[in-house]
Design a protein around this motif. Structure first.
Motif, mmCIF file in Angstrom:
data_model
loop_
_atom_site.group_PDB
_atom_site.id
_atom_site.type_symbol
_atom_site.label_atom_id
_atom_site.label_comp_id
_atom_site.label_asym_id
_atom_site.label_seq_id
_atom_site.Cartn_x
_atom_site.Cartn_y
_atom_site.Cartn_z
ATOM 1 N N GLN A 34 16.378 26.656 -24.337
ATOM 2 C CA GLN A 34 15.816 27.978 -24.066
ATOM 3 C C GLN A 34 16.719 28.820 -23.176
ATOM 4 O O GLN A 34 16.511 30.005 -23.060
ATOM 5 C CB GLN A 34 14.441 27.819 -23.428
ATOM 6 N N TRP A 35 17.672 28.240 -22.519
ATOM 7 C CA TRP A 35 18.591 28.970 -21.662
ATOM 8 C C TRP A 35 19.914 29.140 -22.392
ATOM 9 O O TRP A 35 20.403 28.240 -23.047
ATOM 10 C CB TRP A 35 18.847 28.210 -20.361
ATOM 11 N N LYS A 36 20.495 30.305 -22.216
ATOM 12 C CA LYS A 36 21.795 30.586 -22.822
ATOM 13 C C LYS A 36 22.573 31.396 -21.791
ATOM 14 O O LYS A 36 22.096 32.426 -21.310
ATOM 15 C CB LYS A 36 21.595 31.397 -24.113
ATOM 16 N N TRP A 37 23.782 30.917 -21.424
ATOM 17 C CA TRP A 37 24.598 31.634 -20.459
ATOM 18 C C TRP A 37 26.068 31.395 -20.716
ATOM 19 O O TRP A 37 26.447 30.498 -21.430
ATOM 20 C CB TRP A 37 24.227 31.236 -19.021
ATOM 21 N N TYR A 46 24.121 26.263 -23.835
ATOM 22 C CA TYR A 46 22.740 26.265 -24.272
ATOM 23 C C TYR A 46 22.076 25.058 -23.623
ATOM 24 O O TYR A 46 22.583 23.939 -23.737
ATOM 25 C CB TYR A 46 22.633 26.151 -25.798
ATOM 26 N N PRO A 50 17.934 25.549 -16.263
ATOM 27 C CA PRO A 50 18.603 26.800 -15.893
ATOM 28 C C PRO A 50 20.072 26.564 -15.545
ATOM 29 O O PRO A 50 20.463 25.455 -15.192
ATOM 30 C CB PRO A 50 17.834 27.279 -14.658
ATOM 31 N N ILE A 60 23.696 35.411 -17.748
ATOM 32 C CA ILE A 60 22.578 34.677 -18.345
ATOM 33 C C ILE A 60 22.065 35.526 -19.499
ATOM 34 O O ILE A 60 21.502 36.603 -19.302
ATOM 35 C CB ILE A 60 21.471 34.404 -17.316
ATOM 36 N N GLN A 62 19.981 34.450 -22.164
ATOM 37 C CA GLN A 62 18.637 34.172 -22.655
ATOM 38 C C GLN A 62 17.923 33.280 -21.655
ATOM 39 O O GLN A 62 18.482 32.318 -21.148
ATOM 40 C CB GLN A 62 18.705 33.463 -24.015
ATOM 41 N N ARG A 63 16.652 33.650 -21.398
ATOM 42 C CA ARG A 63 15.811 32.872 -20.489
ATOM 43 C C ARG A 63 14.561 32.436 -21.239
ATOM 44 O O ARG A 63 14.123 33.115 -22.154
ATOM 45 C CB ARG A 63 15.372 33.722 -19.295
ATOM 46 N N GLN A 75 14.029 19.799 -14.351
ATOM 47 C CA GLN A 75 15.086 20.612 -13.762
ATOM 48 C C GLN A 75 15.658 19.926 -12.529
ATOM 49 O O GLN A 75 14.955 19.244 -11.795
ATOM 50 C CB GLN A 75 14.533 21.980 -13.366
ATOM 51 N N THR A 79 16.788 24.303 -8.052
ATOM 52 C CA THR A 79 16.568 25.435 -8.921
ATOM 53 C C THR A 79 15.293 26.128 -8.494
ATOM 54 O O THR A 79 14.428 25.549 -7.850
ATOM 55 C CB THR A 79 16.475 25.007 -10.401
#
Length: 174
Positions: A34-37, A46, A50, A60, A62-63, A75, A79
């Motif tokens: 779900q995270w993309k940075w 991906y 986080p 960042i 996509q969150r 996590q 964070t």
């Protein structure tokens, strides 16, 4: 594809499982990422956790909309959305205990040093008082000069020595 699954399910349960399992796994994998940075080198990442704190917010891309409870627990500590982990709090507690023990040891060492200095001052005070008593007794006092010869102290030398000893008494006898 939905009709393909239905026909596969009707033919053989094992074949259906072979087809359905990869689809389920792919669906979960897509849901988990779900995270993309983008990192400092421009590499895309991906992940279901986080990005590190050093990644700027502009990188960042996509969150997740709402993290699932399983992901919040997965996590890494530090964070924003993580809850304190019991092992982390135990580690923090051990660190705090070690720091407190070090502080107590330092305080104990400082106290021992102060006691040693007080004892030395007390001994110096007693010795200076004894020297003053001998000086005030009126006995002849002898000093050794630079050539190693004995020289009897005159009144001026006796008064200078008395002033020196009085200074020592004021310094050590508090």
């Amino acid at each position: 594809m939905h009709t393909f699954l239905q026909s596969a399910l009707s033919r053989a349960p094992l074949a259906a499982l072979a087809v359905a399992l990869p689809c389920l796994l792919l669906g979960q994998a897509a849901q988990a990422a779900q995270w993309k940075w983008r990192d400092a080198q421009g590499v895309m990442h991906y992940s279901d956790v986080p990005p590190p704190d050093n990644v700027p917010a502009r990188d960042i891309l996509q969150r997740p909309a709402q993290p699932s409870p399983a992901l919040v627990q997965a996590q890494p500590p530090g964070t924003a959305a993580s809850k304190p982990h019991p092992a982390a709090s135990e580690l923090e507690q051990k660190i705090a205990e070690k720091k407190k023990a070090e502080q107590e040891a330092q305080a104990q060492a400082k106290l021992q040093q102060q006691q040693a200095v007080a004892l030395q001052n007390q001994q110096n005070c007693l010795q200076a008082q004894q020297q003053l008593q001998v000086l005030d007794s009126g006995q002849r006092m002898v000093q050794i000069d630079a050539q190693g010869q004995r020289v009897i102290m005159d009144d001026a030398q006796r008064n200078a020595e008395r002033a020196r000893i009085a200074n020592l008494i004021s310094q050590y006898c508090r």
